[in-house]
Scaffold this active site. Sequence first.
Site, PDB file in Angstrom:
ATOM      1  N   VAL A   1      58.542  41.810  37.546  1.00  0.00           N
ATOM      2  CA  VAL A   1      58.943  42.941  38.400  1.00  0.00           C
ATOM      3  C   VAL A   1      58.532  42.769  39.857  1.00  0.00           C
ATOM      4  CG1 VAL A   1      59.024  44.635  36.519  1.00  0.00           C
ATOM      5  CG2 VAL A   1      56.880  44.329  37.818  1.00  0.00           C
TER       6      VAL A   1
ATOM      7  N   TYR B   1      44.095  49.905  40.402  1.00  0.00           N
ATOM      8  CA  TYR B   1      45.056  50.503  39.459  1.00  0.00           C
ATOM      9  C   TYR B   1      45.370  51.926  39.894  1.00  0.00           C
ATOM     10  CZ  TYR B   1      46.965  51.907  34.847  1.00  0.00           C
ATOM     11  OH  TYR B   1      47.763  52.371  33.813  1.00  0.00           O
TER      12      TYR B   1
ATOM     13  N   LYS C   1      49.078  53.218  40.883  1.00  0.00           N
ATOM     14  CA  LYS C   1      49.723  54.299  40.135  1.00  0.00           C
ATOM     15  C   LYS C   1      49.977  55.515  41.041  1.00  0.00           C
ATOM     16  CE  LYS C   1      50.259  52.443  36.069  1.00  0.00           C
ATOM     17  NZ  LYS C   1      51.621  52.067  35.638  1.00  0.00           N
TER      18      LYS C   1
ATOM     19  N   THR D   1      47.896  50.992  22.781  1.00  0.00           N
ATOM     20  CA  THR D   1      49.008  50.047  22.946  1.00  0.00           C
ATOM     21  C   THR D   1      48.380  48.643  22.968  1.00  0.00           C
ATOM     22  OG1 THR D   1      48.844  49.980  25.354  1.00  0.00           O
ATOM     23  CG2 THR D   1      50.254  51.715  24.424  1.00  0.00           C
TER      24      THR D   1
END
Length: 256
Positions: A70, A161, A165, A196
């Site tokens: 990405v 992070y 975000k 996950t």
Amino acid sequence: MRLEGKVALITGAAAGVKGDIMGFGGAAAWLFAAEGAKLVLADINEEQGRRTEAQLCDSGHDAVFTRLDVTSEDDWQAAVALTVNTYGKLDVLINNAGTGGRMRLMETTEELWDAQMDVHGKGVFLGMKYAIPEMRKTGGGSIINVSSIYGLVGSATSTAYHAGKGASRILSKSAAIQYAGEGIRVNSIHPGFCRTPMTNASYQNAEHYDALLQRIPMGRVGQPEELAQGMLYLASDESRYVTGAELVIDGGVTAT
Ligand code: NAI
């Protein structure tokens, strides 16, 4: 069939192998397919992505995997072209790819900072930049950017992070305003703590896991399917009047 006739491109969708722990992208792929969508699965993890693609196709669904980093503009152009060449259009983009980085500010290197901002900021920007022209051709679309509760509130670690975000959250609102008049909706999703492939290893540490559970009013971590349900709502026409919104799915963490 809430997504009948729709074409969806989902990034970070490799982890969708039945029997294994799925990621949000993998769980969304199965739910979207069951609701009638045609899918392009995109990820840097080609091996796992191909297994997910094969299982979906063996189950009678329309799915194609493509390798997409990405952070690469060339990869985005190729992925969007593949989507349109394969299915004729692009209705739904889920910018879901991501990586963790649990560093405090002083431990955050310039390299880690750049990597986090590249995936969570630039990746989302590039995805929208190449998806929106295709959505304009058909008069509308839905873009769902997977931010985090860490894009809403701070914590003691994960410095870069949080920044990435937060970028994803506000980028969503900027794009939502620019394209609201053209039927293209842009919303962000803010998951809380969920099991996950990305988090499962750290949840094996009992001390860390127990401390995490203490922070969740519902007393348990979330499941990928519970996030996929939110994505389904935002992807479908049921949310046709929803844009620039933040959908928090966190078992109550940010309500405290
Ligand atoms: P996951 O285990 O499915 O991993 C994310 C996927 O993104 C992986 O398949 C990985 O190969 C892919 N990826 C990483 N960098 C990429 C790149 N440069 N280009 C393309 N693909 C790339 O993870 P999960 O947990 O389902 O995460 C999905 C999103 O949800 C991520 O953006 C994550 O930050 C976010 N999130 C996850 C939470 C959790 O508790 N699991 C909580 C809040 C947000």
